[in-house]
Design a protein around this motif. Structure first.
Motif, PDB file in Angstrom:
ATOM      1  N   VAL A   1      -4.083 -77.851  17.858  1.00  0.00           N
ATOM      2  CA  VAL A   1      -5.409 -78.446  18.018  1.00  0.00           C
ATOM      3  C   VAL A   1      -6.185 -77.614  19.035  1.00  0.00           C
ATOM      4  O   VAL A   1      -7.377 -77.316  18.847  1.00  0.00           O
ATOM      5  N   GLY A   2      -5.484 -77.178  20.106  1.00  0.00           N
ATOM      6  CA  GLY A   2      -6.090 -76.279  21.084  1.00  0.00           C
ATOM      7  C   GLY A   2      -6.501 -74.959  20.457  1.00  0.00           C
ATOM      8  O   GLY A   2      -7.571 -74.426  20.739  1.00  0.00           O
TER       9      GLY A   2
ATOM     10  N   ALA B   1      -9.627 -75.414  18.671  1.00  0.00           N
ATOM     11  CA  ALA B   1     -10.727 -75.550  19.646  1.00  0.00           C
ATOM     12  C   ALA B   1     -11.153 -74.185  20.153  1.00  0.00           C
ATOM     13  O   ALA B   1     -12.348 -73.913  20.308  1.00  0.00           O
ATOM     14  N   VAL B   2     -10.179 -73.292  20.404  1.00  0.00           N
ATOM     15  CA  VAL B   2     -10.506 -71.934  20.865  1.00  0.00           C
ATOM     16  C   VAL B   2     -11.326 -71.197  19.802  1.00  0.00           C
ATOM     17  O   VAL B   2     -12.232 -70.429  20.122  1.00  0.00           O
TER      18      VAL B   2
ATOM     19  N   ARG C   1     -13.565 -72.322  18.069  1.00  0.00           N
ATOM     20  CA  ARG C   1     -14.975 -72.750  18.099  1.00  0.00           C
ATOM     21  C   ARG C   1     -15.680 -72.272  19.363  1.00  0.00           C
ATOM     22  O   ARG C   1     -16.846 -72.583  19.567  1.00  0.00           O
ATOM     23  N   LEU C   2     -14.974 -71.529  20.239  1.00  0.00           N
ATOM     24  CA  LEU C   2     -15.540 -71.195  21.547  1.00  0.00           C
ATOM     25  C   LEU C   2     -16.591 -70.105  21.506  1.00  0.00           C
ATOM     26  O   LEU C   2     -17.579 -70.163  22.210  1.00  0.00           O
ATOM     27  N   SER C   3     -16.328 -69.059  20.733  1.00  0.00           N
ATOM     28  CA  SER C   3     -17.130 -67.851  20.878  1.00  0.00           C
ATOM     29  C   SER C   3     -18.123 -67.687  19.734  1.00  0.00           C
ATOM     30  O   SER C   3     -17.852 -68.048  18.600  1.00  0.00           O
ATOM     31  N   ASP C   4     -19.274 -67.106  20.061  1.00  0.00           N
ATOM     32  CA  ASP C   4     -20.277 -66.818  19.038  1.00  0.00           C
ATOM     33  C   ASP C   4     -19.921 -65.549  18.265  1.00  0.00           C
ATOM     34  O   ASP C   4     -20.262 -65.409  17.111  1.00  0.00           O
TER      35      ASP C   4
ATOM     36  N   ARG D   1     -14.706 -61.408  18.806  1.00  0.00           N
ATOM     37  CA  ARG D   1     -14.069 -61.983  19.986  1.00  0.00           C
ATOM     38  C   ARG D   1     -13.306 -63.249  19.624  1.00  0.00           C
ATOM     39  O   ARG D   1     -12.198 -63.480  20.099  1.00  0.00           O
TER      40      ARG D   1
ATOM     41  N   ARG E   1     -10.024 -62.224  18.208  1.00  0.00           N
ATOM     42  CA  ARG E   1      -9.068 -61.709  19.193  1.00  0.00           C
ATOM     43  C   ARG E   1      -8.485 -62.835  20.031  1.00  0.00           C
ATOM     44  O   ARG E   1      -7.278 -62.923  20.249  1.00  0.00           O
ATOM     45  N   TRP E   2      -9.368 -63.735  20.506  1.00  0.00           N
ATOM     46  CA  TRP E   2      -8.897 -64.859  21.325  1.00  0.00           C
ATOM     47  C   TRP E   2      -7.944 -65.738  20.540  1.00  0.00           C
ATOM     48  O   TRP E   2      -6.886 -66.114  21.016  1.00  0.00           O
TER      49      TRP E   2
ATOM     50  N   VAL F   1      -4.499 -64.208  20.171  1.00  0.00           N
ATOM     51  CA  VAL F   1      -3.658 -64.316  21.373  1.00  0.00           C
ATOM     52  C   VAL F   1      -3.059 -65.716  21.484  1.00  0.00           C
ATOM     53  O   VAL F   1      -1.860 -65.880  21.753  1.00  0.00           O
ATOM     54  N   VAL F   2      -3.889 -66.741  21.237  1.00  0.00           N
ATOM     55  CA  VAL F   2      -3.367 -68.110  21.301  1.00  0.00           C
ATOM     56  C   VAL F   2      -2.328 -68.327  20.197  1.00  0.00           C
ATOM     57  O   VAL F   2      -1.303 -68.980  20.411  1.00  0.00           O
TER      58      VAL F   2
ATOM     59  N   GLU G   1     -18.182 -68.092   4.125  1.00  0.00           N
ATOM     60  CA  GLU G   1     -18.881 -68.277   5.405  1.00  0.00           C
ATOM     61  C   GLU G   1     -19.243 -66.925   6.005  1.00  0.00           C
ATOM     62  O   GLU G   1     -20.355 -66.731   6.494  1.00  0.00           O
TER      63      GLU G   1
ATOM     64  N   VAL H   1     -23.061 -65.235   6.841  1.00  0.00           N
ATOM     65  CA  VAL H   1     -23.445 -64.619   8.118  1.00  0.00           C
ATOM     66  C   VAL H   1     -23.901 -63.171   7.885  1.00  0.00           C
ATOM     67  O   VAL H   1     -24.920 -62.727   8.418  1.00  0.00           O
TER      68      VAL H   1
ATOM     69  N   ARG I   1     -19.923 -70.705  24.822  1.00  0.00           N
ATOM     70  CA  ARG I   1     -19.950 -72.071  24.315  1.00  0.00           C
ATOM     71  C   ARG I   1     -18.793 -72.919  24.849  1.00  0.00           C
ATOM     72  O   ARG I   1     -18.410 -73.909  24.241  1.00  0.00           O
TER      73      ARG I   1
ATOM     74  N   LEU J   1      -6.862 -78.641  27.467  1.00  0.00           N
ATOM     75  CA  LEU J   1      -6.326 -78.881  26.125  1.00  0.00           C
ATOM     76  C   LEU J   1      -5.325 -77.799  25.745  1.00  0.00           C
ATOM     77  O   LEU J   1      -4.325 -78.057  25.076  1.00  0.00           O
TER      78      LEU J   1
ATOM     79  N   LEU K   1      -7.816 -60.146  25.213  1.00  0.00           N
ATOM     80  CA  LEU K   1      -8.805 -61.177  25.551  1.00  0.00           C
ATOM     81  C   LEU K   1     -10.043 -60.548  26.170  1.00  0.00           C
ATOM     82  O   LEU K   1     -11.156 -61.055  26.013  1.00  0.00           O
TER      83      LEU K   1
END
Lengths: 254, 54, 224
Positions: free
Chosen positions: A136-137, A140-141, A143-146, A150, A153-154, A157-158, A226, A230, C160, C168, C221
């Motif tokens: 779930v985390g 969430a990650v 959805r972090l970056s525009d 990036r 890549r993030w 790593v997760v 999608e 874009v 964001r 989390l 990262l």
């Protein structure tokens, strides 16, 4: 080897392949339902509640399969930087979260008549719950970056670190339950399972694996669409698709 | 629907209904999302082609 | 400069910022204290229950403090394009991970000293039975938490980013530290320190996994 793998994957994910896979999945799921609900006998002690085995175990299998796919796709993305690996990781993680949640819910439903409680801190249940939270985390990650690069890549790593955390978590939870209390609770003794039940279980695992392939295929197509939306929006010249421009640029550069 | 009769059918049925519901909803949602994304890509592309260059 | 030298330079920079800004001391420590009092209010006033749960409460306070500290470690990099400066500096990316990890660990160890004293006072945790085991558990647990925080703290600086994303991500990943830390602390304070060995081993394994994997993947990262 990677390129031939990609070619096979490309054939499966083509529109016609997707449709055939969808029908195959539907047939396999129907066969599995008949095997589980009609052909297989009720368990001597647990009655018909034991029929939950045929969907609980395949769901749990898909949970671990999909996160293993996320792990491999994440490494492949970091090594090759090709967007398709990132799309595969995203697709597999989403499907994985669905089936992890389903496996936990089904286990809870099964536990109620067998153990007399909805929840117990059994090592496997607890580890699966931690797994659900980690991914779930992961979503969430995502959805972090525009920036798509990036984000990829993030997420990769997760995807790598989260998967490596699982064995350590499992070990810690197993010890936590009590090093000296003996084995973990088993829903059904593996040795006492009747041959016909084994066949029903195998059918379920097979049907769910096909379902996984189908869901990932559709989710991959969604990811491609999608990305195309874009790319169209960012396309610098009117009347030309972004891909055509990229190709032009590449050939101009030699 | 969940009844505690010795046959325990209620738990099995509840589980199978839940599984079918979750998978069915996800498949429908995926196809709807794909359709929306395709329409959006087509709409953007169409708008770009019909508008006059500056 | 070697990797060690670069890491130490970054750790020194971060600790200098902490000494001048006093975030850990001024905000995180009061927060941990408030948390412990809140635990006491929600579980007390019976002394036996509080004494039994004390190791768990101690590690929960440490865990939340680690999330806040790792968030802070990258917060000031977001200002004035400091992160870009760090990226352009001729240093190994791994040095940023290790250096920030060291800075977070040092701050956490200082915070833990206060938290342990608070827990001991509020909940009757007996520290003197096996102090060495207790110190080992806290030290090993801190390294693991600092590694996780140093690795993922940078995500909290995304355009964001939401406040909840870091906890989390960190809390489920740090489950082994929580469990092993609590068990080792409980055994050490109950006079059964001899049985804590396997838990300390687990903490060490977690540290090794996260420090080595973090060093390998951290560069991905930061890349732009």
């Amino acid at each position: 080897m990677v390129s031939s793998l990609e070619r096979v994957a490309g054939r499966i994910t083509a529109p016609r392949g997707e449709r055939i896979l969808g029908w195959a999945t539907l047939v396999a799921m129907a066969a599995s339902a008949v095997m589980s609900l009609v052909v297989s006998p009720p368990d001597a002690q647990q009655g018909n509640a034991a029929r939950l085995l045929y969907i609980h175990v395949p769901s749990a299998w898909l949970a671990y399969l999909s996160f293993a796919v996320v792990f491999v796709a994440s490494i492949a993305y970091l090594a090759t930087r090709r967007t398709r690996w990132d799309r595969l990781a995203a697709a597999s993680a989403e499907v994985g979260v669905l089936f992890t949640a389903l496996a936990i819910a089904l286990g809870s439903l099964w536990g109620k008549p067998v153990w007399g409680t909805w929840w117990t801190w059994d090592p496997r249940i607890t580890t699966t719950t931690i797994l659900l939270l980690i991914y779930v985390g992961y979503l969430a990650v995502r959805r972090l970056s525009d920036s798509p690069a990036r984000r990829a890549r993030w997420a990769a790593v997760v995807g790598v670190v989260g998967f490596l955390d699982v064995p350590v978590s499992y070990l810690s939870v197993t010890w936590w339950r009590g090093l000296h209390q003996g084995t973990t609770i088993r829903l059904l003794g593996e040795s006492t399972i009747a041959p016909i039940m084994q066949v029903a279980l195998m059918t379920g695992v097979f049907a769910f694996t096909l379902l996984f392939l189908y869901l990932v295929t559709v989710r991959l197509r969604l990811g491609r669409l999608e990305d195309r939306a874009v790319a169209e929006a960012l396309s610098p010249r009117l009347g030309q698709s972004a891909e055509a421009l990229l190709e032009q640029e590449a050939s101009a550069r030699g | 629907m969940v009844s505690v009769v010795p046959s325990l059918w209620g738990y099995a049925i509840a589980g199978y209904v839940m599984t079918a519901g979750a998978i069915g909803l996800y498949v429908v949602a995926l196809h709807a999302r794909a359709r929306r994304a395709r329409d959006r890509a087509a709409a953007i592309a169409g708008r770009r082609r019909t508008s006059t260059p500056p | 400069m070697t990797l060690v030298g670069q890491s130490v330079a970054i750790a020194a920079k971060d600790l200098r910022i902490e000494v001048r800004g006093r975030y850990a001391l001024g905000s995180v420590l009061p927060f941990a204290g408030t948390l412990l009092v809140a635990f006491g209010l929600s579980l007390g006033p019976g002394r036996t229950l509080l004494a039994e749960t004390a190791p768990g409460l101690l590690w929960l306070a440490v865990l939340f403090a680690s999330v806040l500290s790792s968030r802070r470690a990258y917060e000031h990099e977001g200002e004035d394009g400091a992160l870009e400066g760090l990226l352009l500096a001729p240093i190994d990316k791994a040095a940023v991970f290790i250096g920030k990890g060291i800075a977070i660990a040092v701050q956490l160890l200082a915070l833990e000293l206060a938290i342990v004293l608070l827990v001991s006072g509020l909940f009757d945790l007996s520290l003197a039975v096996a102090p060495l085991t207790l110190v080992a558990a806290l030290f090993l647990g801190t390294i693991g938490l600092a590694a996780v925080g140093s690795l993922f703290g940078v995500l909290a600086e995304a355009p964001r980013a939401r406040e909840a994303v870091l906890p989390l991500l960190v809390l489920p990943l740090a489950t082994p530290v929580l469990i092993a830390g609590v068990r080792a602390t409980a055994l050490a304070t109950a006079g059964r320190a001899g049985e804590a060995g396997s838990w300390l081993g687990l903490l060490l394994a977690f540290d090794l996994v996260f420090v080595s994997v973090g060093t390998l993947v951290f560069g991905f990262l930061l890349e732009e």
